[in-house]
Design a protein around this motif. Structure first.
Motif, PDB file in Angstrom:
ATOM      1  N   VAL A 141       1.072  -1.284   0.495  1.00  9.90           N
ATOM      2  CA  VAL A 141       0.144  -0.140   0.128  1.00  9.90           C
ATOM      3  C   VAL A 141       0.883   0.930   0.444  1.00  9.90           C
ATOM      4  N   THR A 142       2.129   1.183   0.845  1.00  6.71           N
ATOM      5  CA  THR A 142       2.670   3.075   0.915  1.00  6.71           C
ATOM      6  C   THR A 142       3.683   2.773  -0.340  1.00  6.71           C
ATOM      7  N   ALA A 143       3.253   1.662  -1.216  1.00  3.15           N
ATOM      8  CA  ALA A 143       4.294   1.585  -2.807  1.00  3.15           C
ATOM      9  C   ALA A 143       3.331   2.469  -3.814  1.00  3.15           C
ATOM     10  N   GLU A 144       2.446   1.895  -3.476  1.00  6.15           N
ATOM     11  CA  GLU A 144       1.225   3.239  -3.922  1.00  6.15           C
ATOM     12  C   GLU A 144       1.047   4.372  -3.371  1.00  6.15           C
ATOM     13  N   VAL A 145       0.754   4.877  -2.241  1.00  8.15           N
ATOM     14  CA  VAL A 145       1.321   6.440  -1.603  1.00  8.15           C
ATOM     15  C   VAL A 145       2.205   7.031  -2.590  1.00  8.15           C
ATOM     16  N   GLY A 146       4.086   6.398  -2.960  1.00  5.71           N
ATOM     17  CA  GLY A 146       4.374   7.072  -3.000  1.00  5.71           C
ATOM     18  C   GLY A 146       4.403   7.200  -4.577  1.00  5.71           C
ATOM     19  N   ARG A 147       4.167   6.095  -5.349  1.00  8.05           N
ATOM     20  CA  ARG A 147       3.846   6.440  -6.746  1.00  8.05           C
ATOM     21  C   ARG A 147       3.437   7.529  -6.885  1.00  8.05           C
ATOM     22  N   LEU A 148       1.586   8.102  -6.204  1.00  8.56           N
ATOM     23  CA  LEU A 148       1.014   9.335  -5.801  1.00  8.56           C
ATOM     24  C   LEU A 148       2.031   9.843  -5.595  1.00  8.56           C
ATOM     25  N   LYS A 149       3.444  10.338  -4.635  1.00 10.57           N
ATOM     26  CA  LYS A 149       3.376  11.638  -4.064  1.00 10.57           C
ATOM     27  C   LYS A 149       4.592  11.488  -5.572  1.00 10.57           C
ATOM     28  N   LYS A 150       4.800  10.990  -5.973  1.00 17.96           N
ATOM     29  CA  LYS A 150       6.011  11.122  -6.702  1.00 17.96           C
ATOM     30  C   LYS A 150       5.458  11.985  -7.975  1.00 17.96           C
ATOM     31  N   ALA A 151       4.556  11.590  -8.117  1.00 16.38           N
ATOM     32  CA  ALA A 151       3.560  11.839  -9.467  1.00 16.38           C
ATOM     33  C   ALA A 151       2.925  13.191  -9.356  1.00 16.38           C
ATOM     34  N   ALA A 152       3.121  13.405  -7.873  1.00 11.08           N
ATOM     35  CA  ALA A 152       2.407  14.983  -7.149  1.00 11.08           C
ATOM     36  C   ALA A 152       3.532  15.848  -6.816  1.00 11.08           C
ATOM     37  N   ALA A 153       5.047  14.812  -7.114  1.00 11.20           N
ATOM     38  CA  ALA A 153       6.084  16.021  -6.143  1.00 11.20           C
ATOM     39  C   ALA A 153       5.804  16.135  -5.262  1.00 11.20           C
ATOM     40  N   LEU A 154       5.789  15.129  -4.077  1.00 12.98           N
ATOM     41  CA  LEU A 154       5.328  15.274  -2.455  1.00 12.98           C
ATOM     42  C   LEU A 154       6.384  15.202  -2.045  1.00 12.98           C
ATOM     43  N   PRO A 155       6.917  15.177  -1.010  1.00  5.22           N
ATOM     44  CA  PRO A 155       7.976  14.495  -0.445  1.00  5.22           C
ATOM     45  C   PRO A 155       7.939  13.907   0.629  1.00  5.22           C
ATOM     46  N   GLY A 156       8.778  12.544   1.032  1.00  5.01           N
ATOM     47  CA  GLY A 156       8.664  11.302   0.294  1.00  5.01           C
ATOM     48  C   GLY A 156       7.537  11.433   2.259  1.00  5.01           C
ATOM     49  N   ARG A 157       8.666  12.190   2.806  1.00  4.59           N
ATOM     50  CA  ARG A 157       8.432  12.482   4.602  1.00  4.59           C
ATOM     51  C   ARG A 157       7.730  12.671   4.895  1.00  4.59           C
TER      52      ARG A 157
END
Ligand SMILES: O=C(O)C(=O)C[C@]1(C(=O)O)C=C[C@@H](O)C=C1
Length: 88
Positions: A28-44
């Motif tokens: 699930v967090t890998a999916e969150v990571g993909r969304l964050k990357k697409a939105a250029a959001l920081p990892g933490r």
């Protein structure tokens, strides 16, 4: 001795479930990571983590588990997720 063997079998079963749940959490967090990357959001997200730790403290108290111990455990998990976000 049988009691010990039975208890250890129960422990092994629980350990397997814990590991499977952790693997599911990382999926699930890998999916969150993909969304964050697409939105250029920081990892933490420190605010989100503070909310999670607060909620976990409440649950730890309810379950009779040490709050500090639960915090250390989740720090390990959250740091690993942030590490994976950075590598994605
Ligand atoms: O919810 C997020 O934004 C995530 O990236 C997931 C997660 C978590 O594992 O729960 C991991 C890192 C963040 O700092 C906060 C929470």
């Amino acid at each position: 001795m049988t009691d010990l063997a039975e208890l250890r079998a129960a422990i092994d079963e629980i350990d397997g479930q814990l590991l499977a749940l952790l693997a599911e959490r990382f999926r699930v967090t890998a999916e969150v990571g993909r969304l964050k990357k697409a939105a250029a959001l920081p990892g933490r997200d420190a605010q989100r983590e503070a909310e999670q730790i607060r909620r976990l403290h409440d649950e730890a108290r309810r379950l009779g588990l040490g709050e500090e111990w639960v915090t250390s455990l989740w720090r390990l998990i959250l740091d690993e997720v942030v590490r994976r976000h950075a590598q994605a």
